[in-house]
Design a protein around this motif. Structure first.
Motif, PDB file in Angstrom:
ATOM      1  N   UNK A   1      -0.145   9.328  -4.516  1.00 39.44           N
ATOM      2  CA  UNK A   1      -1.492   9.839  -4.249  1.00 39.44           C
ATOM      3  C   UNK A   1      -1.426  11.078  -3.366  1.00 39.44           C
ATOM      4  N   UNK A   2      -0.601  11.048  -2.338  1.00 36.40           N
ATOM      5  CA  UNK A   2      -0.446  12.207  -1.443  1.00 36.40           C
ATOM      6  C   UNK A   2       0.139  13.381  -2.218  1.00 36.40           C
ATOM      7  N   UNK A   3       1.131  13.118  -3.058  1.00 36.09           N
ATOM      8  CA  UNK A   3       1.725  14.194  -3.867  1.00 36.09           C
ATOM      9  C   UNK A   3       0.693  14.802  -4.819  1.00 36.09           C
TER      10      UNK A   3
ATOM     11  N   UNK B   1      -4.266  18.957   1.671  1.00 38.69           N
ATOM     12  CA  UNK B   1      -3.223  18.508   2.589  1.00 38.69           C
ATOM     13  C   UNK B   1      -3.671  17.222   3.257  1.00 38.69           C
ATOM     14  N   UNK B   2      -2.735  16.462   3.757  1.00 38.37           N
ATOM     15  CA  UNK B   2      -3.039  15.200   4.431  1.00 38.37           C
ATOM     16  C   UNK B   2      -2.475  15.233   5.844  1.00 38.37           C
ATOM     17  N   UNK B   3      -3.229  14.666   6.754  1.00 37.97           N
ATOM     18  CA  UNK B   3      -2.793  14.488   8.139  1.00 37.97           C
ATOM     19  C   UNK B   3      -2.974  13.019   8.478  1.00 37.97           C
ATOM     20  N   UNK B   4      -2.002  12.439   9.123  1.00 34.72           N
ATOM     21  CA  UNK B   4      -2.088  11.047   9.551  1.00 34.72           C
ATOM     22  C   UNK B   4      -2.592  11.021  10.989  1.00 34.72           C
ATOM     23  N   UNK B   5      -3.778  10.462  11.180  1.00 33.89           N
ATOM     24  CA  UNK B   5      -4.348  10.241  12.508  1.00 33.89           C
ATOM     25  C   UNK B   5      -4.276   8.742  12.762  1.00 33.89           C
ATOM     26  N   UNK B   6      -3.561   8.342  13.789  1.00 35.05           N
ATOM     27  CA  UNK B   6      -3.355   6.911  14.011  1.00 35.05           C
ATOM     28  C   UNK B   6      -3.288   6.575  15.489  1.00 35.05           C
ATOM     29  N   UNK B   7      -3.643   5.366  15.785  1.00 34.38           N
ATOM     30  CA  UNK B   7      -3.489   4.845  17.130  1.00 34.38           C
ATOM     31  C   UNK B   7      -2.106   4.267  17.359  1.00 34.38           C
ATOM     32  N   UNK B   8      -1.324   4.182  16.309  1.00 34.09           N
ATOM     33  CA  UNK B   8       0.026   3.618  16.405  1.00 34.09           C
ATOM     34  C   UNK B   8       0.950   4.530  17.200  1.00 34.09           C
TER      35      UNK B   8
ATOM     36  N   UNK C   1       7.699   8.429   4.734  1.00 33.89           N
ATOM     37  CA  UNK C   1       7.798   7.622   3.515  1.00 33.89           C
ATOM     38  C   UNK C   1       6.774   8.036   2.455  1.00 33.89           C
ATOM     39  N   UNK C   2       5.590   8.441   2.885  1.00 32.76           N
ATOM     40  CA  UNK C   2       4.535   8.769   1.920  1.00 32.76           C
ATOM     41  C   UNK C   2       4.373  10.270   1.693  1.00 32.76           C
ATOM     42  N   UNK C   3       5.107  11.086   2.441  1.00 37.39           N
ATOM     43  CA  UNK C   3       5.069  12.528   2.211  1.00 37.39           C
ATOM     44  C   UNK C   3       4.026  13.283   3.013  1.00 37.39           C
ATOM     45  N   UNK C   4       3.621  12.741   4.143  1.00 40.98           N
ATOM     46  CA  UNK C   4       2.682  13.437   5.018  1.00 40.98           C
ATOM     47  C   UNK C   4       3.476  14.154   6.098  1.00 40.98           C
ATOM     48  N   UNK C   5       3.206  15.451   6.257  1.00 42.95           N
ATOM     49  CA  UNK C   5       3.960  16.253   7.222  1.00 42.95           C
ATOM     50  C   UNK C   5       3.289  16.315   8.596  1.00 42.95           C
TER      51      UNK C   5
ATOM     52  N   UNK D   1       0.809  -1.187   0.000  1.00 44.64           N
ATOM     53  CA  UNK D   1       0.000   0.000   0.000  1.00 44.64           C
ATOM     54  C   UNK D   1       0.860   1.261   0.000  1.00 44.64           C
ATOM     55  N   UNK D   2       2.000   1.234   0.661  1.00 51.74           N
ATOM     56  CA  UNK D   2       2.852   2.419   0.735  1.00 51.74           C
ATOM     57  C   UNK D   2       3.318   2.919  -0.625  1.00 51.74           C
ATOM     58  N   UNK D   3       3.705   2.038  -1.572  1.00 53.78           N
ATOM     59  CA  UNK D   3       4.132   2.557  -2.868  1.00 53.78           C
ATOM     60  C   UNK D   3       3.032   3.356  -3.579  1.00 53.78           C
ATOM     61  N   UNK D   4       1.769   3.024  -3.365  1.00 56.24           N
ATOM     62  CA  UNK D   4       0.660   3.746  -3.991  1.00 56.24           C
ATOM     63  C   UNK D   4       0.313   5.015  -3.233  1.00 56.24           C
ATOM     64  N   UNK D   5       0.619   5.060  -1.949  1.00 56.69           N
ATOM     65  CA  UNK D   5       0.228   6.204  -1.126  1.00 56.69           C
ATOM     66  C   UNK D   5       1.058   7.445  -1.459  1.00 56.69           C
ATOM     67  N   UNK D   6       2.345   7.297  -1.686  1.00 52.73           N
ATOM     68  CA  UNK D   6       3.207   8.466  -1.912  1.00 52.73           C
ATOM     69  C   UNK D   6       2.777   9.267  -3.132  1.00 52.73           C
TER      70      UNK D   6
END
Length: 133
Positions: free
Chosen positions: A8-10, A18-25, A36-40, A1-6
């Motif tokens: 897409x984010x660009x 803009x993209x924000x990563x909201x995660x429980x991780x 890796x995917x370009x989310x700041x 999935x990561x190769x497709x995400x970068x």
């Protein structure tokens, strides 16, 4: 999935989004993936309720918000988003609460979905102008 995400984010960024990563991780893992995917913007270690509150803050700051998710804890946030988007490998709850379900490798479709939505909006506004003009 990561190769497709970068890409897409660009592409979303090229469209003024803009993209924000909201995660429980954990923060360290989330920041590594985001880089890796370009989310700041990253908010990690969030419970489902904290994700929903973060989504509401993003909506207050930026207007309409789309959420892409795949996990069980993403269900409430997908339902709360203006547009909830689940990937095909998502849990049943995520797929049921999302407005759109992408194929498992469908992140590349996100920019296309934005383009289609904007074109439909333009058509609707033009038709309304003609109807009331």
């Amino acid at each position: 999935m990561l190769p497709k995400a970068q890409p897409a984010i660009a592409a979303l960024r090229e469209r003024g989004l803009d993209a924000t990563l909201l995660t429980g991780d954990l923060a360290q893992a989330a920041e590594r993936i985001a880089a890796l995917v370009g989310i700041k913007n990253v908010q990690a270690g969030l419970s489902p309720e904290a994700k929903r509150l973060a989504l509401n803050r993003l909506r207050d700051d930026h207007g309409s918000v789309a959420m892409v998710g795949d996990g069980l804890n993403d269900g409430p946030v997908l339902a709360a988003a203006d547009v909830g988007i689940a990937v095909g490998s998502a849990t049943d709850l995520a797929r049921e609460t999302a407005a759109l379900v992408l194929p498992a490798d469908g992140l590349w479709m996100l920019p296309w979905i934005v383009d289609v939505a904007r074109a439909v909006r333009r058509t609707i506004l033009t038709n309304l102008m003609w109807a009331f003009g």
